[in-house]
Write an enzyme that holds these catalytic residues in place. Structure first.
Site, PDB file in Angstrom:
ATOM      1  N   ARG A   1      42.443   7.891   9.843  1.00  0.00           N
ATOM      2  CA  ARG A   1      43.665   7.100  10.091  1.00  0.00           C
ATOM      3  C   ARG A   1      44.012   7.233  11.570  1.00  0.00           C
ATOM      4  O   ARG A   1      44.765   8.093  11.997  1.00  0.00           O
ATOM      5  CB  ARG A   1      44.809   7.626   9.207  1.00  0.00           C
ATOM      6  CG  ARG A   1      46.112   6.890   9.378  1.00  0.00           C
ATOM      7  CD  ARG A   1      46.070   5.465   8.908  1.00  0.00           C
ATOM      8  NE  ARG A   1      45.804   5.365   7.476  1.00  0.00           N
ATOM      9  CZ  ARG A   1      45.292   4.271   6.888  1.00  0.00           C
ATOM     10  NH1 ARG A   1      45.015   3.185   7.615  1.00  0.00           N
ATOM     11  NH2 ARG A   1      45.061   4.257   5.591  1.00  0.00           N
TER      12      ARG A   1
ATOM     13  N   ARG B   1      32.632   3.014   8.370  1.00  0.00           N
ATOM     14  CA  ARG B   1      33.621   4.033   8.731  1.00  0.00           C
ATOM     15  C   ARG B   1      33.559   5.257   7.824  1.00  0.00           C
ATOM     16  O   ARG B   1      34.249   6.244   8.086  1.00  0.00           O
ATOM     17  CB  ARG B   1      35.032   3.440   8.742  1.00  0.00           C
ATOM     18  CG  ARG B   1      35.531   2.963   7.381  1.00  0.00           C
ATOM     19  CD  ARG B   1      36.964   2.436   7.461  1.00  0.00           C
ATOM     20  NE  ARG B   1      37.481   2.076   6.152  1.00  0.00           N
ATOM     21  CZ  ARG B   1      38.764   1.876   5.887  1.00  0.00           C
ATOM     22  NH1 ARG B   1      39.661   1.981   6.842  1.00  0.00           N
ATOM     23  NH2 ARG B   1      39.160   1.540   4.664  1.00  0.00           N
TER      24      ARG B   1
ATOM     25  N   HIS C   1      38.657  -1.362  14.696  1.00  0.00           N
ATOM     26  CA  HIS C   1      40.031  -1.194  14.199  1.00  0.00           C
ATOM     27  C   HIS C   1      40.817  -0.254  15.131  1.00  0.00           C
ATOM     28  O   HIS C   1      41.190   0.863  14.744  1.00  0.00           O
ATOM     29  CB  HIS C   1      39.947  -0.625  12.788  1.00  0.00           C
ATOM     30  CG  HIS C   1      41.192  -0.778  11.975  1.00  0.00           C
ATOM     31  ND1 HIS C   1      42.428  -0.345  12.392  1.00  0.00           N
ATOM     32  CD2 HIS C   1      41.376  -1.315  10.749  1.00  0.00           C
ATOM     33  CE1 HIS C   1      43.315  -0.600  11.443  1.00  0.00           C
ATOM     34  NE2 HIS C   1      42.702  -1.189  10.444  1.00  0.00           N
TER      35      HIS C   1
ATOM     36  N   ASP D   1      50.733  -8.048   9.947  1.00  0.00           N
ATOM     37  CA  ASP D   1      49.315  -7.990   9.581  1.00  0.00           C
ATOM     38  C   ASP D   1      48.762  -9.408   9.712  1.00  0.00           C
ATOM     39  O   ASP D   1      48.893 -10.219   8.793  1.00  0.00           O
ATOM     40  CB  ASP D   1      49.181  -7.450   8.146  1.00  0.00           C
ATOM     41  CG  ASP D   1      47.751  -7.057   7.799  1.00  0.00           C
ATOM     42  OD1 ASP D   1      46.852  -7.275   8.633  1.00  0.00           O
ATOM     43  OD2 ASP D   1      47.553  -6.530   6.690  1.00  0.00           O
TER      44      ASP D   1
ATOM     45  N   GLU E   1      42.807  -5.327  16.933  1.00  0.00           N
ATOM     46  CA  GLU E   1      41.482  -5.113  16.348  1.00  0.00           C
ATOM     47  C   GLU E   1      40.568  -6.313  16.575  1.00  0.00           C
ATOM     48  O   GLU E   1      40.619  -7.289  15.823  1.00  0.00           O
ATOM     49  CB  GLU E   1      41.641  -4.884  14.839  1.00  0.00           C
ATOM     50  CG  GLU E   1      42.702  -3.859  14.475  1.00  0.00           C
ATOM     51  CD  GLU E   1      43.106  -3.904  12.995  1.00  0.00           C
ATOM     52  OE1 GLU E   1      42.293  -4.355  12.164  1.00  0.00           O
ATOM     53  OE2 GLU E   1      44.236  -3.504  12.676  1.00  0.00           O
TER      54      GLU E   1
HETATM   55  O1  LIG Z   1      44.285   1.457   5.048  1.00  0.00           O
HETATM   56  P1  LIG Z   1      43.062   0.838   5.682  1.00  0.00           P
HETATM   57  O2  LIG Z   1      41.974   0.537   4.703  1.00  0.00           O
HETATM   58  O3  LIG Z   1      42.570   1.672   6.834  1.00  0.00           O
HETATM   59  O4  LIG Z   1      43.522  -0.544   6.294  1.00  0.00           O
HETATM   60  C1  LIG Z   1      44.569  -0.597   7.194  1.00  0.00           C
HETATM   61  C2  LIG Z   1      44.853  -2.044   7.581  1.00  0.00           C
HETATM   62  O5  LIG Z   1      43.757  -2.541   8.307  1.00  0.00           O
HETATM   63  C3  LIG Z   1      43.996  -3.823   8.892  1.00  0.00           C
HETATM   64  O6  LIG Z   1      42.871  -4.190   9.616  1.00  0.00           O
HETATM   65  C4  LIG Z   1      44.232  -4.820   7.789  1.00  0.00           C
HETATM   66  O7  LIG Z   1      44.503  -6.102   8.336  1.00  0.00           O
HETATM   67  C5  LIG Z   1      45.385  -4.349   6.923  1.00  0.00           C
HETATM   68  O8  LIG Z   1      45.565  -5.274   5.853  1.00  0.00           O
HETATM   69  C6  LIG Z   1      45.135  -2.959   6.400  1.00  0.00           C
HETATM   70  O9  LIG Z   1      46.277  -2.517   5.682  1.00  0.00           O
END
Ligand SMILES: O=P(O)(O)OC[C@H]1O[C@@H](O)[C@H](O)[C@@H](O)[C@@H]1O
Length: 320
Positions: free
Chosen positions: A78, A108, A192, A236, A294
């Site tokens: 995260r 990932r 991301h 988003d 992203e």
């Molecule tokens: O919780 P994750 O799988 O890491 O995703 C986080 C976010 O990633 C973003 O790229 C998406 O557009 C979102 O919809 C999503 O909530």
């Protein structure tokens, strides 16, 4: 069995030559850190080839990383720069090839192999040691580190090379996807990136004016951006746009993101409720200090025939 990376010896100063970048592994071989002679650094976790830190010469962190992020390979990181491949978001039910994959695919959640490092002079300024360092990582369908869930759900032969290049004032990440299968496959790619900001309420994002986007928090409706973006709630959006995207705070440009062959930009901030719902998102008000910009190719599918390759890259420059 997890593959051990080739452990490089640090690049050291040679008499008569300017100091060189250093590249070091953590004792457990899970992390590789590259540092320029002028102090800038990056740290990459082999799990996901996730860039988890990018610091400038004053050791100021540029990427947001949750204090509850798992770095032990039990779940996607995260924060930092997780890599999304071969599907973005929840796999669409009507796309058979990817329909069994986990959200954002398996890049990932796989352990990548460190392939090597290279250095070069960025601007020829040897006195200031204006060098860059590039770290290369690989993941293939034959790799021991491939997430078994990904392997089962996406049975194609593929090869990925991910390069992370640190310059004094910017960071470039570049992914090359090659189809080594007899069959064609479809894929999506996205970087991301969690950028660190001081206070999201003072942040503006420009460069997307007049671009169309899919608003994922409004029933995936298609809209057109008007002016700069301010984050005032859960956001988003999947933009389709060319050109640089700049992130400014209090009128000062923090980041300029340019893209090569990646026609989409997702702008994401979970805001209060969504942050509360994510167990690995800490502190809970951390949404104020981050913004995901992203770059990706996620609007449709990249269809690669046998032997075809796709390459996409982002460069995040500090300032304008
Ligand atoms: O919780 P994750 O799988 O890491 O995703 C986080 C976010 O990633 C973003 O790229 C998406 O557009 C979102 O919809 C999503 O909530």
């Amino acid at each position: 069995m997890v593959e051990r990376p080739n452990k490089p010896s640090s690049l050291v100063a040679t008499p008569g030559l300017p100091p060189q970048p250093t590249v070091n592994f953590s004792d457990d071989n899970s992390l590789v850190t590259a540092t320029l002679p002028t102090g800038e650094s990056i740290t990459v976790l082999l799990y996901g080839a996730t860039v988890i830190s990018w610091k400038d010469s004053s050791s100021t962190e540029k990427l947001w990383l949750s204090s509850a992020a798992k770095l032990d390979g039990t779940k996607p990181v995260r924060g930092g720069i997780p890599l999304v491949f071969p599907v973005f978001g929840p796999p669409p039910a009507d796309h058979a090839q990817t329909s069994s994959l986990p959200q954002h695919g398996f890049a990932r959640t796989s352990r990548w192999e460190f392939l090597g490092k290279s250095t070069s002079e960025s601007s020829g300024d040897q006195q200031t040691g204006d060098l860059s360092v590039k770290l290369d990582f690989g993941l293939s369908s034959a790799a021991d580190g491939l997430d078994p869930k990904g392997k089962a759900a996406w049975p194609f032969k593929f090869n990925l090379i991910y390069s992370v290049t640190l310059n004094r004032r910017d960071l470039t990440t570049s992914l090359v996807v090659t189809n080594d299968d007899e069959r064609a496959f479809d894929c999506q790619v996205l970087m991301h990136t969690y950028l660190k900001v001081k206070d999201i309420t003072n942040v503006t994002i420009s460069g997307l004016d007049s671009s169309s986007y899919v608003d994922k928090v409004d029933a995936a409706s298609t809209k057109t951006q008007s002016g700069e973006i301010r984050i005032e709630g859960e956001t988003d959006r999947v933009y389709t746009a060319d050109g640089p995207v700049t992130v400014s705070e209090g009128g000062k440009t923090l980041f300029t993101v340019t893209r090569d062959n990646l026609s989409n930009v997702v702008v994401w901030n979970p805001w209060v409720e969504k942050a509360k719902g994510m167990g690995d998102f800490e502190p809970k008000d951390g949404y104020r200090e981050m913004l995901c910009v992203e770059p990706g190719s996620v609007g449709g599918w990249q269809t690669l025939e046998k032997g075809d390759a796709f390459e996409g890259a982002q460069t995040i420059a500090l300032g304008a």
